[in-house]
Design a protein around this motif. Structure first.
Motif, PDB file in Angstrom:
ATOM      1  N   PHE A   1       0.666  -1.120  -0.005  1.00 51.86           N
ATOM      2  CA  PHE A   1       0.016   0.090   0.006  1.00 51.86           C
ATOM      3  C   PHE A   1       1.036   1.129  -0.047  1.00 51.86           C
ATOM      4  O   PHE A   1       0.537   1.957  -0.788  1.00 51.86           O
ATOM      5  CB  PHE A   1      -0.898  -0.012   1.060  1.00 51.86           C
ATOM      6  N   PHE A   2       2.031   1.343   0.619  1.00 48.30           N
ATOM      7  CA  PHE A   2       2.890   2.279   0.761  1.00 48.30           C
ATOM      8  C   PHE A   2       3.486   2.733  -0.683  1.00 48.30           C
ATOM      9  O   PHE A   2       3.291   3.668  -1.056  1.00 48.30           O
ATOM     10  CB  PHE A   2       3.946   2.309   1.847  1.00 48.30           C
ATOM     11  N   GLU A   3       3.869   1.539  -0.899  1.00 49.34           N
ATOM     12  CA  GLU A   3       4.422   1.822  -2.572  1.00 49.34           C
ATOM     13  C   GLU A   3       3.416   2.481  -3.611  1.00 49.34           C
ATOM     14  O   GLU A   3       3.764   3.099  -4.420  1.00 49.34           O
ATOM     15  CB  GLU A   3       5.057   0.670  -2.904  1.00 49.34           C
ATOM     16  N   THR A   4       2.162   2.016  -3.189  1.00 49.34           N
ATOM     17  CA  THR A   4       1.096   2.232  -4.264  1.00 49.34           C
ATOM     18  C   THR A   4       0.853   3.630  -4.150  1.00 49.34           C
ATOM     19  O   THR A   4       0.978   4.563  -5.030  1.00 49.34           O
ATOM     20  CB  THR A   4      -0.095   1.417  -3.932  1.00 49.34           C
ATOM     21  N   LEU A   5       0.689   4.345  -3.046  1.00 48.58           N
ATOM     22  CA  LEU A   5       0.796   5.596  -2.646  1.00 48.58           C
ATOM     23  C   LEU A   5       1.868   6.485  -3.433  1.00 48.58           C
ATOM     24  O   LEU A   5       1.843   7.643  -3.740  1.00 48.58           O
ATOM     25  CB  LEU A   5       0.662   6.197  -1.134  1.00 48.58           C
TER      26      LEU A   5
ATOM     27  N   PRO B   1      -6.850  -2.247  -3.907  1.00 42.22           N
ATOM     28  CA  PRO B   1      -6.416  -3.654  -3.777  1.00 42.22           C
ATOM     29  C   PRO B   1      -5.059  -3.785  -2.994  1.00 42.22           C
ATOM     30  O   PRO B   1      -5.014  -4.601  -2.368  1.00 42.22           O
ATOM     31  CB  PRO B   1      -6.108  -4.005  -5.324  1.00 42.22           C
ATOM     32  N   ALA B   2      -4.155  -2.921  -3.053  1.00 41.74           N
ATOM     33  CA  ALA B   2      -3.129  -3.031  -2.328  1.00 41.74           C
ATOM     34  C   ALA B   2      -3.133  -2.678  -0.677  1.00 41.74           C
ATOM     35  O   ALA B   2      -2.704  -3.522  -0.007  1.00 41.74           O
ATOM     36  CB  ALA B   2      -2.075  -1.704  -2.654  1.00 41.74           C
ATOM     37  N   TYR B   3      -4.180  -1.876  -0.381  1.00 42.49           N
ATOM     38  CA  TYR B   3      -4.798  -1.740   0.854  1.00 42.49           C
ATOM     39  C   TYR B   3      -5.145  -3.199   1.574  1.00 42.49           C
ATOM     40  O   TYR B   3      -4.711  -3.790   2.786  1.00 42.49           O
ATOM     41  CB  TYR B   3      -5.560  -0.667   1.056  1.00 42.49           C
ATOM     42  N   LYS B   4      -6.332  -3.741   0.685  1.00 42.90           N
ATOM     43  CA  LYS B   4      -6.856  -4.981   1.090  1.00 42.90           C
ATOM     44  C   LYS B   4      -5.664  -6.103   1.186  1.00 42.90           C
ATOM     45  O   LYS B   4      -5.783  -6.804   2.263  1.00 42.90           O
ATOM     46  CB  LYS B   4      -7.853  -5.219  -0.045  1.00 42.90           C
ATOM     47  N   LYS B   5      -4.964  -6.109   0.343  1.00 38.61           N
ATOM     48  CA  LYS B   5      -3.884  -7.178   0.388  1.00 38.61           C
ATOM     49  C   LYS B   5      -2.889  -6.593   1.784  1.00 38.61           C
ATOM     50  O   LYS B   5      -2.649  -8.012   2.339  1.00 38.61           O
ATOM     51  CB  LYS B   5      -3.067  -7.094  -0.857  1.00 38.61           C
TER      52      LYS B   5
ATOM     53  N   GLY C   1      -1.922  -8.405   7.554  1.00 37.95           N
ATOM     54  CA  GLY C   1      -1.191  -7.908   8.936  1.00 37.95           C
ATOM     55  C   GLY C   1      -0.290  -6.825   8.765  1.00 37.95           C
ATOM     56  O   GLY C   1       0.423  -6.734   9.602  1.00 37.95           O
ATOM     57  N   ARG C   2       0.005  -6.195   7.512  1.00 38.88           N
ATOM     58  CA  ARG C   2       1.032  -5.667   7.281  1.00 38.88           C
ATOM     59  C   ARG C   2       0.698  -4.067   7.577  1.00 38.88           C
ATOM     60  O   ARG C   2       1.288  -2.977   7.554  1.00 38.88           O
ATOM     61  CB  ARG C   2       1.666  -5.639   6.079  1.00 38.88           C
ATOM     62  N   ILE C   3      -0.702  -3.748   7.547  1.00 37.47           N
ATOM     63  CA  ILE C   3      -1.261  -2.316   7.783  1.00 37.47           C
ATOM     64  C   ILE C   3      -2.474  -2.444   8.511  1.00 37.47           C
ATOM     65  O   ILE C   3      -3.322  -3.102   8.409  1.00 37.47           O
ATOM     66  CB  ILE C   3      -1.162  -1.694   6.589  1.00 37.47           C
ATOM     67  N   THR C   4      -2.770  -1.302   9.242  1.00 35.04           N
ATOM     68  CA  THR C   4      -4.235  -1.069  10.041  1.00 35.04           C
ATOM     69  C   THR C   4      -4.799  -0.025   9.363  1.00 35.04           C
ATOM     70  O   THR C   4      -4.273   0.683   8.567  1.00 35.04           O
ATOM     71  CB  THR C   4      -3.993  -0.839  11.605  1.00 35.04           C
ATOM     72  N   ALA C   5      -6.145   0.108   9.695  1.00 40.44           N
ATOM     73  CA  ALA C   5      -6.679   1.347   9.159  1.00 40.44           C
ATOM     74  C   ALA C   5      -6.343   2.341   9.462  1.00 40.44           C
ATOM     75  O   ALA C   5      -6.125   3.654   8.711  1.00 40.44           O
ATOM     76  CB  ALA C   5      -8.366   1.144   9.406  1.00 40.44           C
TER      77      ALA C   5
ATOM     78  N   ASN D   1     -16.007   0.942  -0.640  1.00 40.04           N
ATOM     79  CA  ASN D   1     -15.082  -0.083  -0.067  1.00 40.04           C
ATOM     80  C   ASN D   1     -14.709   0.439   1.338  1.00 40.04           C
ATOM     81  O   ASN D   1     -14.965   1.695   1.670  1.00 40.04           O
ATOM     82  CB  ASN D   1     -14.158  -0.650  -0.677  1.00 40.04           C
ATOM     83  N   GLU D   2     -13.866  -0.205   2.164  1.00 33.47           N
ATOM     84  CA  GLU D   2     -13.216   0.291   3.508  1.00 33.47           C
ATOM     85  C   GLU D   2     -12.630   1.578   3.026  1.00 33.47           C
ATOM     86  O   GLU D   2     -12.546   2.382   4.210  1.00 33.47           O
ATOM     87  CB  GLU D   2     -12.682  -0.768   4.073  1.00 33.47           C
ATOM     88  N   LEU D   3     -12.081   1.795   2.171  1.00 36.12           N
ATOM     89  CA  LEU D   3     -11.053   2.988   1.955  1.00 36.12           C
ATOM     90  C   LEU D   3     -11.686   4.074   1.533  1.00 36.12           C
ATOM     91  O   LEU D   3     -11.304   5.273   2.073  1.00 36.12           O
ATOM     92  CB  LEU D   3      -9.992   2.367   0.688  1.00 36.12           C
ATOM     93  N   THR D   4     -12.926   3.763   1.059  1.00 35.72           N
ATOM     94  CA  THR D   4     -13.842   5.104   0.826  1.00 35.72           C
ATOM     95  C   THR D   4     -14.325   5.760   1.958  1.00 35.72           C
ATOM     96  O   THR D   4     -14.106   7.128   2.166  1.00 35.72           O
ATOM     97  CB  THR D   4     -15.199   4.638   0.208  1.00 35.72           C
TER      98      THR D   4
END
Length: 815
Positions: free
Chosen positions: A282-286, A316-320, A325-329, A379-382
């Motif tokens: 997710f970090f690399e995506t951002l 998709p990257a956030y969900k993955k 277990g690599r990231i929390t909301a 989705n959750e990221l929304t």
């Protein structure tokens, strides 16, 4: 109550950077205030000369090469040599100027006005040596910059319409570039290296195409140059990312704080991998998104907005990561907050007539809506994105939120709660209008579902080559056209009774309301022709001199067709942004009823009253103000309004742009209802000379909607949006209407909005006491955000007339 200890680092930083997003009350009346007579530049803002320096250096070195190659090499030269930095609190790398408070200029776009401005209102943005260097750079560009080049190609008759202050109908500007939303889904899947390989393979293919070389050598040379430029651009972008990786490694090696050192090492690791490879986290995506966004939206060419469907492309990257277990909301929200903080660095820089240089360029994101298969896309990221924006209390990003008939009830309730406390960030858009509207233009349903709002109300399809200028004139003043229609095309208030518009009949000879409407439409047609002429010439100039090889490589079809976005048109918009629709409708309804039906006065009396700005005719003015008004679910007015809207659009859409597509109308007039009202005389709705028009494009006149918010929606629903355009509506609610048991009523209101196929609505939910207190004590309300007309702003940062108009807007309650 939230304490200082509860606040995240990002929330604390927001207070420190808020000054970057203020407008300095820059919005005045164009034509009544001389550009540059007031200094709207915030004291900390400087002009970085590096972009102008390195772009110019490359252009000089590449004289004689194809322009697309020159553009690519110039950008690569800039990326290779520009000063870069990573701020002390940055979690994401990427910067515009040499320093955070720097704006950049685009000499290939404009040079003459810059050369004058840096000796007047913009003088303090530069040191003396920098000013001397920029003067020298501008000398090279005087005969090469595209802005203003169109004027020399006009006939002598048309030249006087180039400037708004000569006629008062449209403010001609080139407009920033738009319609170029990269296919991030593909980029995140394959990376830039793979896209580069596609360009290299296509280049090999056309080099082996003997038929193309033999029969169409010009096309071969053009395609070859484009592909070579795309490759050069991609390689330059990758090297630029590596520079950030190297800088982050150096900073990390010197950093004593472990937490900060870890953050820098994470930036370094990411920038060693993206954007050339697919992001793994997710970090690399951002990080990848921010670098590409800067290139496409800021460093390559001046643009407005963003528009990306970030909850879709980031999810998709956030969900993955979350499932692994690599990231929390909470961690995701902190990273997203840092992105929003970075947006405050994207400073606006435009001509003094637009009172620019005082705030960041408006940046929008799109969330919600449907996916390409028609399924709900929330989705959750929304939800995380909505929380992240609310928490910072910055005006940016402005959120374009898509609703549809299958939007979940849970989301609507959450939205109602957000609008209660954070309405100023949101423009709500209706898929039930927009998707059929795009399909009516020939766009396949799967693509039509993947639409987004780049700026204000301006729409685009994700990943498709729809590059164009954001505006074809900044606002088109319909009430001025009506004024010309009632004066034979002359103006007695501002232009010495000269013949400016079309020579329509004397108003005393009008025998029916249809005669008035025809004269009004003749004026609309006359000025539309002038504006389209300017726009088409400019499109031709920019297509020749401003190709965009990097952006093109990220859009579907450009590499496959070896064609730049300037030449490949999935669908090409040329937008006119008309304003003052409701003012015109109410004025014409009053004429229809009082003159031609009830015969209470005659046309000559009305014309004289308007020429005298209603002076000494207050009783007559009140008679016209008391005529039926749009927005009350009254068929007498609403069906008439439908006719006026459709016929006005038909006149404009009867013209073609440079690529053979019909001109389109657009609801992105912004504050034009205020700052372009100054050169319009009194109008038959009771408005006086210079007063602002109705806001939005279908908002009722302030204080005239008497039957509640649902009646407003019903009035608007009668104006067929498929035959007009993406109309903009402002509504205001008392806070209690969104609280407690009333929240369900507001959810039902949103459902009604969707079901009636109203294109757009935006809200203010702040009571008059708070707004009045903010006027009296602005220092206590620095983060109070309101919605103006398609964009967000700090209330205390607005011109007092706009503040007063927002306060005067009807506060609705739901029955």
């Amino acid at each position: 109550m939230t304490t200082a200890a509860d606040r995240t680092l990002a929330e604390g930083q927001a207070d420190k950077v808020r000054y970057r997003t203020t407008m300095g009350q820059r919005l005045g009346r164009v034509g009544l205030e001389k550009p540059g007579q007031r200094n709207y530049i915030r004291p900390t803002l400087k002009l970085d000369v590096e972009r102008a320096r390195f772009i110019t250096q490359s252009y000089k070195d590449t004289e004689g090469e194809p322009i697309v190659i020159r553009r690519a090499k110039a950008m690569a030269n800039y990326l290779d040599h520009k000063t870069i930095d990573i701020g002390a609190n940055d979690l994401i790398a990427g910067s515009v100027g040499a320093y955070i408070d720097d704006a950049i200029s685009y000499p290939e776009l404009y040079s003459r006005w810059v050369d004058k401005a840096i000796e007047s209102g913009y003088r303090d943005m530069l040191t003396n040596p920098e000013r001397a260097e920029l003067h020298a750079i501008n000398q090279y560009w005087f005969s090469r910059s595209v802005h203003g080049a169109e004027r020399d190609l006009l006939t002598e008759e048309d030249k006087r319409y180039w400037s708004y202050i000569n006629h008062g109908v449209f403010l001609w500007v080139h407009g920033a570039h738009i319609g170029q939303m990269p296919n991030y889904e593909k980029l995140f899947r394959v990376g830039l290296n793979s896209i580069k390989k596609e360009a290299e393979a296509k280049l090999r293919e056309i080099r082996r195409d003997g038929k193309l070389i033999h029969s169409r050598p010009g096309d071969f040379m053009r395609k070859k140059a484009f592909l070579e430029a795309a490759i050069i651009s991609i390689e330059g972008a990758i090297r630029w990312a590596r520079r950030y990786a190297e800088l982050a490694r150096v900073k990390a090696s010197r950093e004593e704080n472990k937490t900060r050192r870890n953050a820098l090492e994470r930036i370094a690791e990411a920038c060693e991998w993206v954007p050339d490879n697919p992001p793994r986290t997710f970090f690399e995506t951002l990080q990848c998104w921010y670098l590409i966004m800067l290139l496409v939206r800021v460093l390559d060419v001046q643009t407005v907005g963003i528009g990306d469907r970030v909850d879709q492309i980031w999810y998709p990257a956030y969900k993955k990561d979350k499932e692994a277990g690599r990231i929390t909301a909470e961690q995701a929200q902190e990273l997203i907050q840092n992105i929003w903080l970075k947006l405050t660095e994207l400073t606006d820089f435009n001509a003094p007539i637009m009172a620019s240089g005082a705030h960041t360029t408006p940046r929008y994101i799109t969330i919600g809506g449907q996916d390409r298969l028609g399924r709900d896309a929330t989705n959750e990221l929304t939800y995380i994105i909505m929380d992240s924006v609310k928490s910072l209390k910055l005006v940016e990003p402005m959120i374009s939120l898509r609703l549809h008939r299958n939007t979940p009830e849970e989301f609507l309730h959450r939205l109602a709660g957000v609008i209660r406390t954070d309405a100023g960030h949101y423009g709500v858009f209706n898929d039930e209008f927009m998707i059929p509207f795009l399909m009516s233009k020939g766009i396949p349903v799967e693509d039509a579902r993947d639409w987004a709002v780049e700026a204000c109300a301006s729409y685009s399809v994700v990943g498709k080559p729809m590059g164009h200028r954001a505006t074809s004139g900044l606002g088109f003043v319909l009430p001025k056209c009506l004024e010309y229609a009632l004066n034979e095309g002359r103006d007695c208030h501002f232009f010495s009774d000269k013949q400016i518009g079309a020579p329509t009949p004397h108003p005393v000879n009008f025998t029916s309301i249809e005669d008035v409407i025809k004269a009004y439409l003749d004026q609309v047609r006359f000025f539309t022709e002038k504006l389209v002429t300017l726009s088409n010439i400019t499109d031709a100039i920019e297509a020749q001199w401003l190709p965009q090889p990097f952006n093109s490589a990220l859009l579907d079809g450009c590499i496959e067709n070896a064609t730049d976005v300037r030449e490949l048109h999935y669908w090409h918009k040329t937008n006119i942004q008309p304003v003052g629709h409701t003012t015109v409708v109410n004025a014409l309804v009053a004429i229809k009823k009082l003159i031609f039906e009830e015969k209470r006065i005659n046309m000559a009396e009305l014309v004289m009253a308007l020429r005298d700005d209603w002076e000494g005719k207050e009783e007559l003015r009140q008679m016209f103000r008391g005529a039926p008004k749009f927005g009350n679910d009254d068929d007498y007015v609403d069906l008439f309004a439908r006719d006026i809207h459709i016929r006005t659009c038909q006149v404009m859409q009867g013209f073609k742009n440079a690529y053979g597509y019909s001109i389109t109308c657009d609801g992105s007039g912004g504050t034009s209802y205020f700052h372009l009202a100054g050169l319009t005389g009194a109008t038959p709705d009771g408005r006086k000379k210079g007063e602002m028009f109705s806001d939005g494009t279908v908002s009722p006149e302030v204080g005239t909607e008497k039957k509640g918010p649902i009646a407003v929606l019903r009035s608007i629903a009668k104006i067929d949006p498929l035959l007009t355009f993406n109309q903009v509506l402002n509504q205001r609610f008392v806070p209690a209407s969104l609280e407690g048991e009333n929240r369900l009523k507001f959810v039902n209101y949103l459902r009604t909005f969707v079901d009636l196929v109203v294109p757009h609505v935006e809200f203010n939910v702040v009571d008059n006491y708070i707004l009045s207190e903010a006027q009296a004590h602005p220092d206590n309300y620095q983060d109070l955000i309101v919605r103006i007309a398609g964009f967000s702003a700090y209330f205390v940062d607005m011109n007092k007339e706009i503040q007063d108009q927002i306060i005067a807007r009807t506060q609705h309650r739901l029955p």
